[in-house]
Design an enzyme around this catalytic site. Structure first.
Site, PDB file in Angstrom:
ATOM      1  N   TYR A   1      -6.335   6.616   4.315  1.00 30.41           N
ATOM      2  CA  TYR A   1      -6.515   5.587   3.294  1.00 30.41           C
ATOM      3  C   TYR A   1      -5.737   4.323   3.636  1.00 30.41           C
ATOM      4  CZ  TYR A   1      -5.745   2.709  -0.725  1.00 30.41           C
ATOM      5  OH  TYR A   1      -5.638   1.602  -1.531  1.00 30.41           O
TER       6      TYR A   1
ATOM      7  N   CYS B   1     -25.923   0.225 -12.609  1.00 27.98           N
ATOM      8  CA  CYS B   1     -25.086   1.399 -12.855  1.00 27.98           C
ATOM      9  C   CYS B   1     -25.918   2.537 -13.436  1.00 27.98           C
ATOM     10  CB  CYS B   1     -23.934   1.048 -13.793  1.00 27.98           C
ATOM     11  SG  CYS B   1     -22.805   2.435 -14.062  1.00 27.98           S
TER      12      CYS B   1
ATOM     13  N   ASP C   1      -9.756   4.495  -3.083  1.00 32.76           N
ATOM     14  CA  ASP C   1      -8.670   5.030  -3.911  1.00 32.76           C
ATOM     15  C   ASP C   1      -9.282   5.572  -5.204  1.00 32.76           C
ATOM     16  OD1 ASP C   1      -9.317   2.773  -5.379  1.00 32.76           O
ATOM     17  OD2 ASP C   1      -7.276   1.996  -5.473  1.00 32.76           O
TER      18      ASP C   1
ATOM     19  N   CYS D   1     -19.447  -5.943 -16.982  1.00 36.20           N
ATOM     20  CA  CYS D   1     -19.397  -5.513 -15.586  1.00 36.20           C
ATOM     21  C   CYS D   1     -20.452  -6.263 -14.775  1.00 36.20           C
ATOM     22  CB  CYS D   1     -19.638  -4.008 -15.490  1.00 36.20           C
ATOM     23  SG  CYS D   1     -19.641  -3.394 -13.793  1.00 36.20           S
TER      24      CYS D   1
ATOM     25  N   CYS E   1     -18.437  -1.881 -19.969  1.00 34.51           N
ATOM     26  CA  CYS E   1     -19.720  -2.004 -19.277  1.00 34.51           C
ATOM     27  C   CYS E   1     -20.421  -3.333 -19.567  1.00 34.51           C
ATOM     28  CB  CYS E   1     -20.633  -0.835 -19.651  1.00 34.51           C
ATOM     29  SG  CYS E   1     -19.982   0.784 -19.195  1.00 34.51           S
TER      30      CYS E   1
ATOM     31  N   GLU F   1       0.823  -1.209   0.000  1.00 37.09           N
ATOM     32  CA  GLU F   1       0.000   0.000   0.000  1.00 37.09           C
ATOM     33  C   GLU F   1       0.857   1.259   0.000  1.00 37.09           C
ATOM     34  OE1 GLU F   1      -3.083   0.409  -0.515  1.00 37.09           O
ATOM     35  OE2 GLU F   1      -3.697  -1.683  -0.490  1.00 37.09           O
TER      36      GLU F   1
END
Length: 348
Positions: free
Chosen positions: A126, A212, A144, A206, A203, A45
């Site tokens: 974070y 969405c 993020d 997905c 898309c 990270e």
């Protein structure tokens, strides 16, 4: 978005993650039965801040081979760690990495809560959330750039970044499940990295396409909106690349605070928007070298002119013998200067 759909999004995304999780060197595959190593999660990270996964993999492998646990890293020499970090940029991360490793080693291990983690050097909101979720499976919300993009599109949120950050974080928090929080956090990031990409989102494949709002509205490709950034200023400076007659290179160690803190580099002037005054580090027959080094930092563009010289054995300073000099241990801007200047010292 329908309320019933909102309650099933985490489970459908986890089902997708179980089949499509990226194979990353710091990651434990879903349903493997193994527990993630907090050291490897923390290290990855920190490295991934402002850096791509592709760029981090080789560095992560070298670090974990040389320092396989936090105790080994805590005992490492500062210069060795900074040299291994060279090229990753944002060198304050490397300094904080050592401070954090030593604090963790002194207390006998990583704390397992977000609050405890955030009390360590270099660990902010974070990173603490990511470690708490991924390493310890606490239901923390990890946000993020990938997560921001997924949330902006999922909810068709048009508030420009960075002003949208609190809104997108709240939306992400509402979807964070109590169980498998670590896998879920990684699932959202993977979705953003591989499917819900910045340009040309896929898309059609997905797992959340039915929920969405941006897909329905036809706005997915334009989200998230971003405020226009001010142009970066240009700063100028001079670097002096000198080599002694025995082949040793004249370097300096930069101050611990500030850009490239604690790193070795070429002596030089300050970096300013107007050409700064510069004084050679040692008396010698310095010559301007054609061309310049250009490098971009987070907040400005840098243009360095180079002066080169063959130095006498009597010259004083921090000289690194030729056999010990490794250009790859220099930060990127200093490595660029070496690449440009090196031919001067090999001419007959």
């Amino acid at each position: 978005m329908r309320d019933t759909a909102a309650t099933t999004i985490p489970s459908r995304l986890l089902d997708w993650y179980d089949r499509h999780a990226r194979d990353l060197p710091w990651r434990i595959p879903p349903h493997s039965g193994a527990r993630p190593d907090p050291y490897r999660i923390w290290l990855s990270e920190v490295m991934l801040q402002q850096t791509t996964v592709a760029a981090v993999k080789a560095y992560f492998h070298r670090f974990t081979t040389r320092w396989p646990d936090v105790q080994a890293l805590a005992a490492a020499d500062d210069a060795d760690v900074m040299a291994e970090w060279a090229g990753l940029g944002y060198y304050a991360r490397a300094r904080n990495l050592l401070k954090c490793a030593r604090a963790v080693a002194a207390r006998g291990g990583f704390p397992d809560t977000r609050e405890g983690l955030q009390g360590l050097p270099g660990i902010g909101p974070y990173t603490s959330a990511a470690i708490a979720a991924i390493a310890f499976d606490h239901p923390e919300t990890v946000v993020d750039g990938n997560v921001e993009r997924v949330m902006a599109r999922l909810f068709d949120e048009h508030t420009p970044l960075p002003a949208a950050k609190p809104v997108l974080t709240a939306l992400a928090a509402n979807l964070t499940p109590a169980l498998r929080a670590g896998d879920y956090a990684q699932a959202v990031m993977d979705l953003g990295a591989t499917v819900c990409t910045p340009r040309s989102p896929a898309c059609g494949i997905c797992p959340l396409m039915g929920d969405c709002a941006a897909r329905v509205a036809g706005t997915a490709a334009m989200l998230p909106q971003k405020s226009r950034k001010a142009p970066k200023p240009v700063r100028l400076g001079t670097a002096y690349v000198g080599r002694r007659v025995d082949g040793a290179w004249l370097l300096e160690r930069r101050p611990e605070s500030g850009l490239l803190g604690g790193m070795l580099g070429w002596p030089g002037s300050a970096w300013a928007e107007m050409p700064p005054a510069s004084v050679p580090p040692v008396a010698a027959d310095w010559h301007p070298l054609g061309g310049e080094v250009r490098h971009t930092f987070t907040h400005f563009h840098l243009r360095l002119t180079l002066e080169v010289a063959h130095l006498p054995m009597t010259a004083q300073g921090l000289f690194v013998p030729a056999q010990d000099f490794t250009p790859t241990a220099l930060p990127t801007v200093m490595r660029k200067a070496h690449t440009l200047a090196a031919p001067y010292f090999t001419r007959p």
